[in-house]
Enzyme design. Structure first.
Site, PDB file in Angstrom:
ATOM      1  N   SER A  94     -67.229  53.434  55.530  1.00 51.56           N
ATOM      2  CA  SER A  94     -68.501  52.866  55.070  1.00 51.56           C
ATOM      3  C   SER A  94     -69.275  52.485  56.322  1.00 51.56           C
ATOM      4  O   SER A  94     -69.060  53.050  57.379  1.00 51.56           O
ATOM      5  CB  SER A  94     -68.234  51.663  54.169  1.00 51.56           C
ATOM      6  OG  SER A  94     -67.553  50.666  54.884  1.00 51.56           O
ATOM      7  N   LYS A 127     -60.033  57.098  43.615  1.00 48.78           N
ATOM      8  CA  LYS A 127     -61.350  57.503  43.097  1.00 48.78           C
ATOM      9  C   LYS A 127     -61.637  56.848  41.755  1.00 48.78           C
ATOM     10  O   LYS A 127     -60.740  56.472  41.011  1.00 48.78           O
ATOM     11  CB  LYS A 127     -61.403  59.026  42.879  1.00 48.78           C
ATOM     12  CG  LYS A 127     -61.277  59.860  44.137  1.00 48.78           C
ATOM     13  CD  LYS A 127     -62.564  59.865  44.928  1.00 48.78           C
ATOM     14  CE  LYS A 127     -62.521  60.832  46.074  1.00 48.78           C
ATOM     15  NZ  LYS A 127     -62.058  60.263  47.298  1.00 48.78           N
TER      16      LYS A 127
END
Length: 174
Positions: A94, A127
């Protein structure tokens, strides 16, 4: 007054317990303070954190899947309020690269929109899962939009297994 003077001068060395408690009450303090004892602090807004050890089974990626290598004999401590069966060390990309512990409850299916540890062949990834039964399709979404949605259908579904649902995350403060 004479008794207090004898206490102060050490003439009376041993004070009866009931007298210590009464004197502390009158002086708005604790018996421990009066006697010079180590005082135990009681706070009503602090609670002991009960901990438990979770087996740390290995690493999992949040972006591109990585080889699923199960480790043994490693543990992560966390609160007993986490209802999980094991823990995985997740690597995510990120704004700041990071690592966090992901606690997984073993289950073969998860609801649409839940985050799961997914095994694709011999690679593991973390996920958000979505099923599309009309198309016989499984969609796996990364939280980071940099990564494309992974789509599996037909024969490909035979090589995919849900390891479990992510129920908690734990990270160090940087």
């Amino acid at each position: 007054k004479s008794t207090v003077r004898k206490w102060e001068n050490g003439i009376i060395a041993n004070m009866r317990r009931d007298k210590i408690a009464d004197l502390a009450k009158v002086l708005h303090t604790t018996p421990a303070y009066l006697m010079g004892w180590k005082e135990e602090v009681e706070l009503d807004n602090l609670f002991r954190i009960e901990k438990r050890k979770f087996p740390l089974l290995g690493n999992i990626a949040c972006g591109t899947p990585i080889f699923a290598n199960e480790e043994k004999e490693l543990y992560v401590e966390a609160g007993t309020n986490i209802h999980a069966d094991f823990c995985l060390k997740a690597r995510f990309m990120s704004r700041e690269n990071g690592i966090l512990n992901v606690f997984i409850r073993k289950q073969e299916m998860v609801d649409d929109g839940e985050i799961a540890a997914v095994l694709i062949g011999d690679e593991a990834t973390l996920k958000r899962v979505q099923y599309n039964p009309e198309e016989n399709e499984l969609l796996l979404f990364a939280e980071n939009p940099k990564y494309k949605t992974m789509r599996y259908s037909g024969e490909e579904l035979n090589h995919i297994r849900i390891l479990g649902k992510a129920v908690a995350f734990q990270s160090d403060i940087r």
